[in-house]
Design a protein around this motif. Structure first.
Motif, PDB file in Angstrom:
ATOM      1  N   LYS A 106      11.879  -4.666 -15.650  1.00 49.55           N
ATOM      2  CA  LYS A 106      11.073  -3.664 -14.954  1.00 49.55           C
ATOM      3  C   LYS A 106      10.643  -4.196 -13.584  1.00 49.55           C
ATOM      4  CE  LYS A 106       7.278  -0.625 -16.193  1.00 49.55           C
ATOM      5  NZ  LYS A 106       6.992  -0.562 -14.798  1.00 49.55           N
ATOM      6  N   LYS A 107      10.251  -5.487 -13.607  1.00 45.96           N
ATOM      7  CA  LYS A 107       9.645  -6.050 -12.395  1.00 45.96           C
ATOM      8  C   LYS A 107      10.288  -7.392 -12.035  1.00 45.96           C
ATOM      9  CE  LYS A 107       5.027  -5.623 -12.394  1.00 45.96           C
ATOM     10  NZ  LYS A 107       3.648  -6.041 -12.686  1.00 45.96           N
TER      11      LYS A 107
ATOM     12  N   ASN B 261      13.673  -2.121  -4.835  1.00 46.71           N
ATOM     13  CA  ASN B 261      12.914  -0.866  -4.975  1.00 46.71           C
ATOM     14  C   ASN B 261      13.861   0.330  -5.050  1.00 46.71           C
ATOM     15  OD1 ASN B 261      10.241  -1.987  -2.790  1.00 46.71           O
ATOM     16  ND2 ASN B 261      10.358  -2.026  -5.017  1.00 46.71           N
TER      17      ASN B 261
ATOM     18  N   ASP C 241      10.246  -2.662  -9.823  1.00 45.09           N
ATOM     19  CA  ASP C 241       8.993  -3.042  -9.156  1.00 45.09           C
ATOM     20  C   ASP C 241       9.149  -4.468  -8.643  1.00 45.09           C
ATOM     21  OD1 ASP C 241       7.876  -0.646  -9.865  1.00 45.09           O
ATOM     22  OD2 ASP C 241       6.982  -1.435 -11.717  1.00 45.09           O
TER      23      ASP C 241
ATOM     24  N   ASN D 207      -0.012 -10.878 -12.075  1.00 46.20           N
ATOM     25  CA  ASN D 207       0.805  -9.688 -11.799  1.00 46.20           C
ATOM     26  C   ASN D 207       1.501  -9.151 -13.041  1.00 46.20           C
ATOM     27  OD1 ASN D 207       0.810  -8.989  -8.820  1.00 46.20           O
ATOM     28  ND2 ASN D 207       1.127 -11.207  -8.753  1.00 46.20           N
TER      29      ASN D 207
ATOM     30  N   ASP E 152      10.760  -9.432 -17.758  1.00 50.76           N
ATOM     31  CA  ASP E 152      10.917  -9.376 -16.303  1.00 50.76           C
ATOM     32  C   ASP E 152      11.710 -10.603 -15.839  1.00 50.76           C
ATOM     33  OD1 ASP E 152       9.469  -6.983 -16.105  1.00 50.76           O
ATOM     34  OD2 ASP E 152       7.569  -8.089 -16.239  1.00 50.76           O
TER      35      ASP E 152
END
Ligand code: NAD
Ligand code: GLY
Length: 365
Positions: free
Chosen positions: A42-43, A65, A70, A98, A104
């Motif tokens: 996801k990130k 992006n 993210d 974060n 991730d």
């Protein structure tokens, strides 16, 4: 696009693809392998230093992006002085703040310092999460991008704390070298020259080093060279072949330490004002001249090495005394008990590992 695959049968790591193409930072997310490997992510945390952050983080973040990921961008002060436990904790903390989770991933965007530091963070955060390397110095492209060594320095010595953690992928964009200061480009050439001096230890060894041949061309290799991507590819393959056979550095991989015992000592004595590449150049030069003096190396080997180091504006000597260098090298991790394994050149392209009593090193220096 040049694609090189590195496989690591001895560890649980998946194959690592190394992609090399000019302009790749702007569109790496379109690589099918990237989509496949990171479909569950996801990130991304892009770990970088301030210089590289200013130059390239936005480009990488935009690509991510646009592909729906993210992004967070923890960064630190550039330079070897940052490769320490304080920066390590700061980065770990930022990942936690974060909310970076096990599903991730980290991107190490920068030179060898970022790659070593971010790699060690990736190896240890939540007991290990995947990471992608995006090397932006020549040194990181030709050397740290392959092999999964990650580390930080401690007061007792360089790279003394670390882990093996293979990157999931390497994205190498030679265009980034356009902004690299000349002295940092030269640092990378020191590792290129090192690879040329050890290349013929490969089983498929030729009688002469192909990389040496490339380096001997009249026009010096620069960030504008048409053959730059070929040079990076040749280096990655030399290192990949060695590391695949000895992932955990118990044998043949130690050939990659040519010039490094003295090099690390010189770096340490200079409080890291002398860069890694320059220090390795000094180390290779001292050990080769010594091997020739002892009748253990073909004189032509020292001539070739000196000429190449000069051609690429790399130093070949230091004002530190042999005693100082010897004492600074005693904490070297290549030492076991009373012995140290040194890489001794024999002829152009051929080096050998020699186990010697630590005390003998002073005589060599
Ligand atoms: P570095 O990472 O400090 O980068 C040198 C300087 O160039 C820094 O100021 C950085 O901010 C800047 N920079 C980076 N990319 C840039 C770009 N594209 N444009 C402009 N500036 C840029 O130094 P390095 O020489 O890349 O790496 C040295 C480190 O690598 C040492 O710590 C060494 O121990 C380590 N290393 C690790 C391995 C490994 O296998 N893990 C191998 C060789 C070296
Ligand atoms: N840079 C030396 C190694 O990766 O083994």
């Amino acid at each position: 696009m040049k694609t090189i695959t590195a496989g690591f049968p001895w560890s649980s790591a998946d194959n690592c693809e190394i992609f090399i193409e000019r302009g790749l930072l702007a569109h790496f997310t379109q690589i099918a392998e990237f989509r496949k490997k990171f479909s569950g992510v996801k990130k991304f945390a892009i770990i970088t230093d301030e210089n590289v952050c200013r130059l390239y983080a936005e480009r990488v973040a935009n690509s991510l992006n646009e592909a729906g990921f993210d992004v967070v961008i923890p960064y630190f002060t550039p330079g070897e002085q940052s490769k320490n436990i304080d920066t390590f904790f700061m980065l770990q903390n930022q990942l936690a703040e974060n909310e970076i989770t096990r599903s991730d991933a980290i991107i190490a965007l920068g030179g060898g310092v970022v790659v070593d530091l971010a790699g060690f963070v990736a190896a240890t955060y939540l007991r290990g999460i995947p990471f992608v390397q995006m090397p932006t110095t020549l040194l990181a492209m030709v050397d740290s991008s392959v092999g999964g060594k990650t580390a930080i320095d401690i007061p007792a010595g360089k790279n003394l704390v670390g882990a093996f953690h293979q990157p999931a992928m390497v994205v190498c964009d030679p265009d980034t070298l356009g902004t690299l200061p000349a002295e940092n480009f030269a640092d990378g050439m020191a590792e290129v020259i090192k690879h040329a001096m050890i290349e013929c230890r490969r089983p498929e060894a030729r009688t002469t080093s192909a990389l040496l041949h490339m380096l001997n061309s009249e026009i010096p290799i620069s960030e504008n060279s048409g053959i730059l991507a070929d040079v990076i590819e040749a280096n990655v393959k030399i290192k990949r072949d060695i590391v695949q056979r000895d992932e955990f550095d118990t044998g043949e991989r130690q050939l990659l330490n040519f010039g490094h015992t003295i090099g690390h000592a010189v770096e340490k004595l200079s409080s890291f004002k002398i860069s890694h590449g320059s220090a390795v150049a000094i180390g290779m030069s001292i050990i080769t001249k010594s091997a020739v003096q002892k009748g253990q190396c073909a004189p032509e080997c020292a001539e070739i090495l000196e000429n190449l180091l000069q051609k690429y504006n790399l130093p070949t000597h230091t004002d530190f005394s042999p005693q100082e260098i010897f004492e600074a090298s005693l904490s070297d991790k290549k030492r076991t008990g009373g012995f140290i394994i040194e890489v001794i050149p024999r002829s152009p392209g051929v080096c050998e590992l020699v186990k010697m009593p630590v005390g003998d090193l002073l005589d060599w220096i």
